[in-house]
Design an enzyme around this catalytic site. Structure first.
Site, PDB file in Angstrom:
ATOM      1  N   GLN A  66       1.707  55.421  11.867  1.00 42.30           N
ATOM      2  CA  GLN A  66       3.161  55.562  11.886  1.00 42.30           C
ATOM      3  C   GLN A  66       3.543  56.934  11.347  1.00 42.30           C
ATOM      4  O   GLN A  66       3.041  57.368  10.302  1.00 42.30           O
ATOM      5  CB  GLN A  66       3.874  54.496  11.056  1.00 42.30           C
ATOM      6  N   GLY A  93       5.535  42.279   6.176  1.00 41.39           N
ATOM      7  CA  GLY A  93       5.198  43.295   5.199  1.00 41.39           C
ATOM      8  C   GLY A  93       4.912  42.749   3.826  1.00 41.39           C
ATOM      9  O   GLY A  93       3.782  42.423   3.475  1.00 41.39           O
ATOM     10  N   ARG A  94       5.965  42.622   3.029  1.00 45.39           N
ATOM     11  CA  ARG A  94       5.799  42.338   1.601  1.00 45.39           C
ATOM     12  C   ARG A  94       5.077  41.023   1.316  1.00 45.39           C
ATOM     13  O   ARG A  94       4.292  40.935   0.373  1.00 45.39           O
ATOM     14  CB  ARG A  94       7.166  42.338   0.911  1.00 45.39           C
ATOM     15  N   CYS A 152      13.277  53.903   7.997  1.00 44.58           N
ATOM     16  CA  CYS A 152      13.288  54.198   6.558  1.00 44.58           C
ATOM     17  C   CYS A 152      14.627  54.815   6.152  1.00 44.58           C
ATOM     18  O   CYS A 152      15.049  55.822   6.721  1.00 44.58           O
ATOM     19  CB  CYS A 152      12.151  55.138   6.201  1.00 44.58           C
ATOM     20  N   ASN A 154      10.775  41.849  12.805  1.00 47.73           N
ATOM     21  CA  ASN A 154      10.348  42.145  11.443  1.00 47.73           C
ATOM     22  C   ASN A 154      11.477  41.807  10.485  1.00 47.73           C
ATOM     23  O   ASN A 154      12.641  41.969  10.803  1.00 47.73           O
ATOM     24  CB  ASN A 154       9.980  43.643  11.363  1.00 47.73           C
ATOM     25  N   HIS A 182      13.380  45.704  12.951  1.00 53.33           N
ATOM     26  CA  HIS A 182      13.640  45.141  11.627  1.00 53.33           C
ATOM     27  C   HIS A 182      15.051  44.560  11.685  1.00 53.33           C
ATOM     28  O   HIS A 182      16.016  45.291  11.890  1.00 53.33           O
ATOM     29  CB  HIS A 182      13.539  46.230  10.568  1.00 53.33           C
ATOM     30  N   MET A 235       3.820  50.185   5.046  1.00 54.14           N
ATOM     31  CA  MET A 235       4.516  50.140   3.755  1.00 54.14           C
ATOM     32  C   MET A 235       4.085  51.330   2.915  1.00 54.14           C
ATOM     33  O   MET A 235       2.891  51.518   2.661  1.00 54.14           O
ATOM     34  CB  MET A 235       4.203  48.826   3.028  1.00 54.14           C
ATOM     35  N   MET A 236       5.069  52.107   2.476  1.00 62.80           N
ATOM     36  CA  MET A 236       4.781  53.286   1.660  1.00 62.80           C
ATOM     37  C   MET A 236       4.069  52.898   0.369  1.00 62.80           C
ATOM     38  O   MET A 236       4.440  51.910  -0.275  1.00 62.80           O
ATOM     39  CB  MET A 236       6.074  54.031   1.332  1.00 62.80           C
TER      40      MET A 236
END
Length: 331
Positions: free
Chosen positions: A65, A228-229, A95, A206, A166, A13-14
């Site tokens: 990554q 992720g989040r 992305c 994902n 994803h 995650m950026m």
């Protein structure tokens, strides 16, 4: 290299999964696979390499990554990742940001399977590390099994054996990266179809996974899950994952984690790290329980500003021991 177990992974995650966040998450979970933020090949080859690549052995297993579309650059970076002792190198094909598209990497590469294959072949031939891919299931108006399956087979032809899907397509125009995480509908069915049609590949799913029950359900159909989040916003979710997915009941308490992250923060500050660079990742530690607002407020007032006073880190530990824990226990 550490043993790579992708049964449960924390997504790259950026602006989130930097080395400080990974250290923090590893305090909670010994078993999940961790990923770096996406790092562009140019930042590695032309920037301050140690600043972007160095990490603590404590974080392992951890994957790097990368984003890029130059066979030469990706090959060079793959060898560098091995030199830095990463456990895996992962190519970002998911992305959708305009900046990433402008530099010709990320989700826009789903439209160019031949170029992707050339890149991956260069990577595979440059390193002993596992080379993996994280991709969306489609782009814009393209979301069908035939295209995706052909794309997956093209990837697999390079020797890549692990693909993270994803379960949303990427909208390349008109949606922000944040909107791309919620507006395109989840399509778990197509991920299961890909696994069923490619049984020799390791398929990781994902997107939208928020409970251990969902993890268990997905593990009936695919080889692993990536989250992720929901972990970033509620990192102690990893404790449930350790207990219920990995059968590990020896999980540290939140208070034990606070003590260790304070020790880590004080050590890092001596090396030139700012307090907020470490502590910003801990905001959600008490998420969902009484006392959470106290924790967030104290961090916001004292730890998250750029020039946070390091002496208050020690005070924070006393606050947690004598105040916030009592609040949590009494309520």
């Amino acid at each position: 290299m550490s043993k790579v177990n992708r049964k449960v992974c924390v997504a790259p995650m950026m602006d989130c999964t930097d080395r400080h966040d990974r250290y923090f998450l590893r305090l909670i979970s010994k078993n999940v696979m961790l990923y770096s933020e996406m790092i562009a090949t140019g930042a590695i080859l032309k920037g301050k390499q140690k600043n972007v690549l160095e990490f603590s052995e404590f974080e392992k297993p951890v994957a790097l990554q990368v984003g890029g579309s130059s066979v030469k650059e990706l090959s060079e970076v793959s060898k560098i990742a091995e030199d830095y002792n990463y456990d895996e190198i992962n190519l970002n094909l998911g992305c959708p940001s305009k900046k990433v598209q402008k530099n010709k990497f990320g989700a826009c590469l789903i439209k160019e399977p031949e170029l992707v294959a050339e890149c991956l072949l260069g990577m595979v031939n440059s390193t002993k590390l596992p080379v993996t891919v994280k991709t969306r299931i489609g782009f814009d108006d393209v979301e069908n099994f035939e295209y995706l399956d052909k794309f997956i087979k093209k990837i697999a032809s390079t020797g890549v054996k692990t693909i993270i899907l994803h379960a949303r397509k990427a909208i390349l125009k008109g949606l922000s990266p944040r909107d791309n995480l919620r507006i395109p509908k989840l399509n778990y069915k197509i991920v299961k179809q890909i696994k069923d049609n490619n049984p020799s590949l390791e398929i990781i799913i994902n997107g939208g996974i928020t409970t251990t029950e969902q993890i268990k359900e997905h593990l009936n159909n695919v080889d692993g899950v990536m989250i992720g989040r929901s972990i970033y916003h509620s990192p102690y979710f990893l404790a449930d994952i350790e207990r219920e997915i990995f059968n590990n009941n020896n999980v540290p308490s939140r208070e034990e984690i606070v003590k260790k992250i304070v020790e880590y923060c004080l050590t890092e500050v001596k090396k030139g790290t700012r307090v907020n660079q470490v502590m910003r990742h801990t905001v959600g530690l008490f998420h969902g329980i009484n006392g959470a607002n106290f924790w967030k407020r104290y961090l916001s007032d004292n730890m998250l500003v750029r020039d946070a006073d390091v002496s208050k880190v020690n005070y924070m530990l006393d606050i947690v021991k004598h105040n916030s824990i009592n609040i949590i226990e009494k309520n």
